[in-house]
Design a protein around this motif. Structure first.
Motif, PDB file in Angstrom:
ATOM      1  N   TRP A 561      91.673   4.419  17.265  1.00 34.50           N
ATOM      2  CA  TRP A 561      90.796   3.259  17.846  1.00 34.50           C
ATOM      3  C   TRP A 561      89.904   3.726  19.083  1.00 34.50           C
ATOM      4  N   LEU A 562      90.403   4.529  19.800  1.00 34.02           N
ATOM      5  CA  LEU A 562      89.510   5.244  21.107  1.00 34.02           C
ATOM      6  C   LEU A 562      88.815   6.222  20.508  1.00 34.02           C
ATOM      7  N   SER A 563      89.132   7.106  19.741  1.00 29.43           N
ATOM      8  CA  SER A 563      88.479   8.180  19.093  1.00 29.43           C
ATOM      9  C   SER A 563      87.233   7.681  18.500  1.00 29.43           C
ATOM     10  N   SER A 564      87.436   6.561  17.663  1.00 27.26           N
ATOM     11  CA  SER A 564      86.280   5.822  16.975  1.00 27.26           C
ATOM     12  C   SER A 564      85.247   4.921  17.676  1.00 27.26           C
ATOM     13  N   ALA A 565      85.577   4.643  18.734  1.00 24.65           N
ATOM     14  CA  ALA A 565      84.996   4.049  19.851  1.00 24.65           C
ATOM     15  C   ALA A 565      84.074   5.059  20.528  1.00 24.65           C
ATOM     16  N   ALA A 566      84.730   6.131  20.766  1.00 26.54           N
ATOM     17  CA  ALA A 566      84.130   7.224  21.460  1.00 26.54           C
ATOM     18  C   ALA A 566      82.935   7.848  20.663  1.00 26.54           C
ATOM     19  N   THR A 567      83.213   7.851  19.219  1.00 25.19           N
ATOM     20  CA  THR A 567      82.314   8.244  18.489  1.00 25.19           C
ATOM     21  C   THR A 567      80.975   7.367  18.450  1.00 25.19           C
ATOM     22  N   VAL A 568      81.237   5.869  18.405  1.00 19.16           N
ATOM     23  CA  VAL A 568      80.354   5.147  18.504  1.00 19.16           C
ATOM     24  C   VAL A 568      79.436   5.198  19.853  1.00 19.16           C
ATOM     25  N   ALA A 569      79.947   5.613  20.883  1.00 18.16           N
ATOM     26  CA  ALA A 569      79.379   5.726  22.254  1.00 18.16           C
ATOM     27  C   ALA A 569      78.366   6.863  22.304  1.00 18.16           C
ATOM     28  N   LEU A 570      79.102   8.147  21.683  1.00 18.28           N
ATOM     29  CA  LEU A 570      78.380   9.364  21.597  1.00 18.28           C
ATOM     30  C   LEU A 570      77.029   9.097  20.606  1.00 18.28           C
ATOM     31  N   ILE A 571      77.254   8.688  19.595  1.00 23.84           N
ATOM     32  CA  ILE A 571      76.163   8.509  18.790  1.00 23.84           C
ATOM     33  C   ILE A 571      75.198   7.561  19.386  1.00 23.84           C
ATOM     34  N   ALA A 572      75.534   6.626  19.848  1.00 26.32           N
ATOM     35  CA  ALA A 572      74.373   5.726  20.564  1.00 26.32           C
ATOM     36  C   ALA A 572      73.755   6.551  21.626  1.00 26.32           C
ATOM     37  N   THR A 573      74.484   7.459  22.444  1.00 30.28           N
ATOM     38  CA  THR A 573      73.620   8.483  23.558  1.00 30.28           C
ATOM     39  C   THR A 573      72.801   8.944  22.741  1.00 30.28           C
ATOM     40  N   PHE A 574      73.335   9.900  21.870  1.00 33.69           N
ATOM     41  CA  PHE A 574      72.387  10.909  21.180  1.00 33.69           C
ATOM     42  C   PHE A 574      71.127  10.153  20.626  1.00 33.69           C
ATOM     43  N   CYS A 575      71.249   8.916  20.141  1.00 31.45           N
ATOM     44  CA  CYS A 575      70.244   8.291  19.579  1.00 31.45           C
ATOM     45  C   CYS A 575      69.006   8.188  20.720  1.00 31.45           C
ATOM     46  N   LEU A 576      69.773   7.662  21.714  1.00 28.12           N
ATOM     47  CA  LEU A 576      68.563   7.504  23.064  1.00 28.12           C
ATOM     48  C   LEU A 576      68.260   8.699  23.545  1.00 28.12           C
ATOM     49  N   SER A 577      68.852  10.016  23.176  1.00 34.18           N
ATOM     50  CA  SER A 577      68.222  11.121  23.741  1.00 34.18           C
ATOM     51  C   SER A 577      67.110  11.765  22.893  1.00 34.18           C
ATOM     52  N   GLY A 578      66.802  11.054  21.694  1.00 38.12           N
ATOM     53  CA  GLY A 578      65.767  11.135  20.957  1.00 38.12           C
ATOM     54  C   GLY A 578      66.112  12.347  20.080  1.00 38.12           C
ATOM     55  N   MET A 579      67.362  12.833  19.839  1.00 38.68           N
ATOM     56  CA  MET A 579      67.761  13.741  18.740  1.00 38.68           C
ATOM     57  C   MET A 579      68.935  13.483  17.864  1.00 38.68           C
ATOM     58  N   PHE A 580      68.605  12.200  17.604  1.00 35.61           N
ATOM     59  CA  PHE A 580      69.555  11.870  16.247  1.00 35.61           C
ATOM     60  C   PHE A 580      68.879  11.233  15.396  1.00 35.61           C
ATOM     61  N   TYR A 581      68.951  11.310  13.958  1.00 39.94           N
ATOM     62  CA  TYR A 581      68.139  10.842  13.068  1.00 39.94           C
ATOM     63  C   TYR A 581      68.859   9.919  12.099  1.00 39.94           C
ATOM     64  N   TRP A 582      68.160   9.134  11.494  1.00 37.70           N
ATOM     65  CA  TRP A 582      68.426   7.766  10.501  1.00 37.70           C
ATOM     66  C   TRP A 582      69.214   8.346   9.636  1.00 37.70           C
ATOM     67  N   VAL A 583      69.130   9.619   9.099  1.00 39.19           N
ATOM     68  CA  VAL A 583      70.003   9.991   7.932  1.00 39.19           C
ATOM     69  C   VAL A 583      71.429  10.282   8.216  1.00 39.19           C
ATOM     70  N   ASN A 584      71.683  10.233   9.500  1.00 39.75           N
ATOM     71  CA  ASN A 584      73.168  10.422   9.860  1.00 39.75           C
ATOM     72  C   ASN A 584      73.654   8.993  10.576  1.00 39.75           C
ATOM     73  N   ILE A 585      72.883   7.931  10.614  1.00 43.82           N
ATOM     74  CA  ILE A 585      73.310   7.045  11.480  1.00 43.82           C
ATOM     75  C   ILE A 585      74.548   6.274  10.735  1.00 43.82           C
ATOM     76  N   TRP A 586      74.831   6.683   9.487  1.00 44.66           N
ATOM     77  CA  TRP A 586      76.180   6.338   9.041  1.00 44.66           C
ATOM     78  C   TRP A 586      77.446   6.600   9.664  1.00 44.66           C
ATOM     79  N   MET A 587      77.239   7.468  10.549  1.00 44.58           N
ATOM     80  CA  MET A 587      78.493   7.611  11.485  1.00 44.58           C
ATOM     81  C   MET A 587      78.943   6.231  12.316  1.00 44.58           C
TER      82      MET A 587
END
Length: 634
Positions: A561-587
């Motif tokens: 649960w914590l690892s999955s929650a951390a994944t969501v938080a990290l991906i959200a951060t990467f999105c805000l950095s401008g270096m994450f793409y829609w093709v990988n939003i499935w994560m």
């Protein structure tokens, strides 16, 4: 044109032999409209009697061993199903008479089964329990729940001991499988009633000097050691001569405290067998010849436990087991087919490929073909395969699937062969591939960051931090500094942030970023958290380590649960950095799906989370008890 008179075959009893024979006859005569088969049973379902102990010990759902006859036979036009009780067979008028009608026959196959034999022991019927049918298994299960619940709150030490003591008389197949299954249930019962599991005792009572005498001695001894290791008290050379509400009388004159006496010390033909006017032998079984014909009427075939083939003249007959039922049914149906088609008859040929006994849901012993000895996982696997083979023999893919689901996927409390790893109780089984793939993606991404010339753990990679010079001249913007310098500093900040918070995916030619540029508020936060290049490099390494740990945790199923929650938080951060793409939003949705406890299936969370819950719960609240105060029974 040759006209063939209709032949009526009436099968009485939808047990192992009756269902097997009816299925085989129906298939054999499916293109012969002149042969009609009628199957009569007092129930609308077939009960898998060899698994009654699973119901009695609450391992599977109550309907798990009930198989609806209509589903078994489908829309077969040559099989008529009748739910009724057969009272007699009118051999003069060739009618099978039931409580609500009668059915003409040319041939009858009688497979009414057996029932427990208490040999007239006083008190068994009033105070004891048997396992002869589905209803008796339900009754025993409810009784066990009741006595454990009562025993948990009983203050009198002697009565408490009797209520929490379970005894099984007889160490045959039914007895040993029942005591083993009940022992599996112990910890769950103890937890529900807030008592020490050790207080619930299990006792196997056998009159003979050895137990499990239907097995090879080597296999029986192995099973005995396993039961003793699990705390089951084995009482050999011990006879029970009387049963009371809270104790039993033993043959040596002593008594034994128990409020749950389960009698499995023998079987006999059902009392119904005496209603047909056919010769009976030992234990009320109906005597037949080697063609499985009754000795009184060649048109009445007797199969299964109720039949007795006295091959060796001892009067003992064939073993009353499923393999024996199938063998007798095969001989009988073959001879019915032979009579209708004017072919030679065949003789009963016993075919016993081996014996398998389960001692709970995860351990068993087996002797196959007389030379192959198995124990533990492989013995239980073989037992399941044999059970499933029966459904293949009666051509029921539907119930083969249902058996598989009940035994492997719908069990709870880890009570199956795979120790709960593939149970669907938590709805987490099918997220395992998602969890493993998600964890692997983290590790793949980090691979280029920790090795090679582009490693983030070397000094070769230096980030453009021109904005630091701008920041060093604090107040430059306020003093009217050149706007171009300020703009270049902002761009450098964004570049540094993208380097820290990024995934190195390069799918597609021109993937569309979630955010084309870093939001202003994100830029302000990052500038505060990363004031210089040293901090930026430290953050690079820290983020890489976090990604690796998250990936490994997901693959291992640890703190999912914590690892999955951390994944969501990290991906959200990467999105805000401008270096994450829609093709990988499935994560993100995949990580959310994995938060539903997917680490409990083939993962370390299966053990770690319950341990932590128990440890911290005990530390904070102590051990739950059913009784408090100085008078608590130890």
């Amino acid at each position: 044109m040759l006209f063939m008179a209709t032949k009526n075959i009436v099968v009485v009893g939808a047990g192992f032999a009756g269902v097997y024979a009816t299925k085989r006859l129906a298939k054999h005569f499916k293109r012969n409209a002149d042969v009609q088969i009628t199957l009569i049973d007092r129930h609308s379902y077939f009960t898998y009697l060899t698994e009654l102990h699973e119901i009695a010990a609450n391992r599977v759902e109550e309907d798990a061993i009930q198989y609806d006859l209509q589903r078994l036979f489908g829309r077969r036009k040559n099989v008529k199903l009748v739910t009724d009780t057969v009272t007699t067979i009118d051999r003069v008028n060739k009618q099978v008479v039931t409580a609500h009608g009668s059915y003409p026959y040319d041939y009858v196959m009688l497979g009414i089964g057996s029932e427990p034999n208490d040999f007239g022991t006083p008190g068994v019927k009033e105070h004891g329990f048997t396992l002869g049918n589905w209803e008796s298994a339900i009754r025993l299960k409810e009784h066990v729940k009741d006595v454990i619940r009562r025993g948990a709150t009983e203050h009198d030490p002697e009565l408490r001991k009797a209520l929490l003591s379970i005894a099984v008389v007889g160490s045959g197949f039914t007895g040993t499988e029942t005591i083993g299954e009940l022992r599996d249930w112990r910890d769950e019962l103890a937890k529900e009633n807030k008592i020490d599991p050790e207080e619930i005792t299990f006792n196997l009572i056998e009159m003979a000097p050895t137990i499990m005498n239907m097995l090879d001695r080597k296999d029986a001894d192995k099973a005995e050691r396993y039961m003793q290791k699990r705390g089951i008290n084995i009482m050999k050379s011990t006879g029970v001569v009387g049963v009371h509400d809270t104790y039993v009388d033993l043959k040596d004159g002593s008594t034994f405290p128990t409020a749950t006496l389960i009698w499995t010390a023998g079987v006999k033909a059902t009392d119904q067998a005496a209603q047909f006017g056919l010769q009976q032998g030992r234990a009320g079984r109906i005597l037949v010849n080697k063609q499985m014909e009754s000795q009184d009427d060649p048109d009445i075939y007797v199969v299964g436990d109720v039949s007795l083939v006295d091959e060796d003249g001892t009067g003992k007959g064939q073993p009353q087991i499923v393999q024996g039922a199938e063998a007798t049914a095969q001989a009988a149906l073959s001879n019915i087919e032979a009579k209708i088609e004017n072919k030679p008859s065949v003789e009963f040929k016993p075919n016993y490929s081996g014996f398998m006994v389960s001692l709970g849901s995860r351990y068993g012993v087996a002797n196959l073909m007389g030379w192959m000895h198995l124990s533990g996982f492989f013995a239980m696997l073989m037992k399941h395969l044999v059970n499933m083979l029966y459904f293949c023999q009666i051509y029921s893919g539907y119930y083969l699937f249902q058996y598989f689901m009940h035994e492997f996927f719908r069990t709870k409390n880890d009570r199956n062969l795979m120790r709960g790893h593939i149970s669907r109780q938590g709805n987490v089984l099918w997220t395992i591939p998602a969890r493993l793939f998600l964890g692997a993606m983290w590790l793949v991404d980090c691979w280029g960051k920790i090795q090679g010339s582009g490693s983030w753990f070397t000094d070769k990679l230096r980030l453009p931090f021109a904005w630091l010079q701008t920041a060093a001249t604090s107040g430059a913007s306020a003093a009217g500094a050149d706007a171009t310098t300020a703009a270049s500093g902002a761009e450098a900040t964004k570049t540094a942030t993208k380097a820290v918070f990024s995934l190195s995916y390069e799918y597609g030619n021109d993937p569309m970023p979630v955010f084309s540029q870093m939001p202003k508020w994100m830029y302000d936060i990052t500038k505060t958290l990363i004031p210089n290049q040293d901090v930026a490099l430290f953050m690079q390494k820290t983020m890489t380590i976090i990604e690796i740990l998250v990936g490994l945790a997901l693959i291992a199923g640890l703190f999912t649960w914590l690892s999955s929650a951390a994944t969501v938080a990290l991906i959200a951060t990467f999105c805000l950095s401008g270096m994450f793409y829609w093709v990988n939003i499935w994560m993100i949705p995949m990580a959310i799906a994995c938060m539903n406890g997917s680490g409990r299936a083939f993962g370390l969370d299966k053990w770690v989370v319950p341990y932590l819950q128990k440890t911290f719960g005990k530390w904070r609240y102590g051990t739950p008890k059913s009784l408090y105060g100085s008078d608590v029974v130890k």
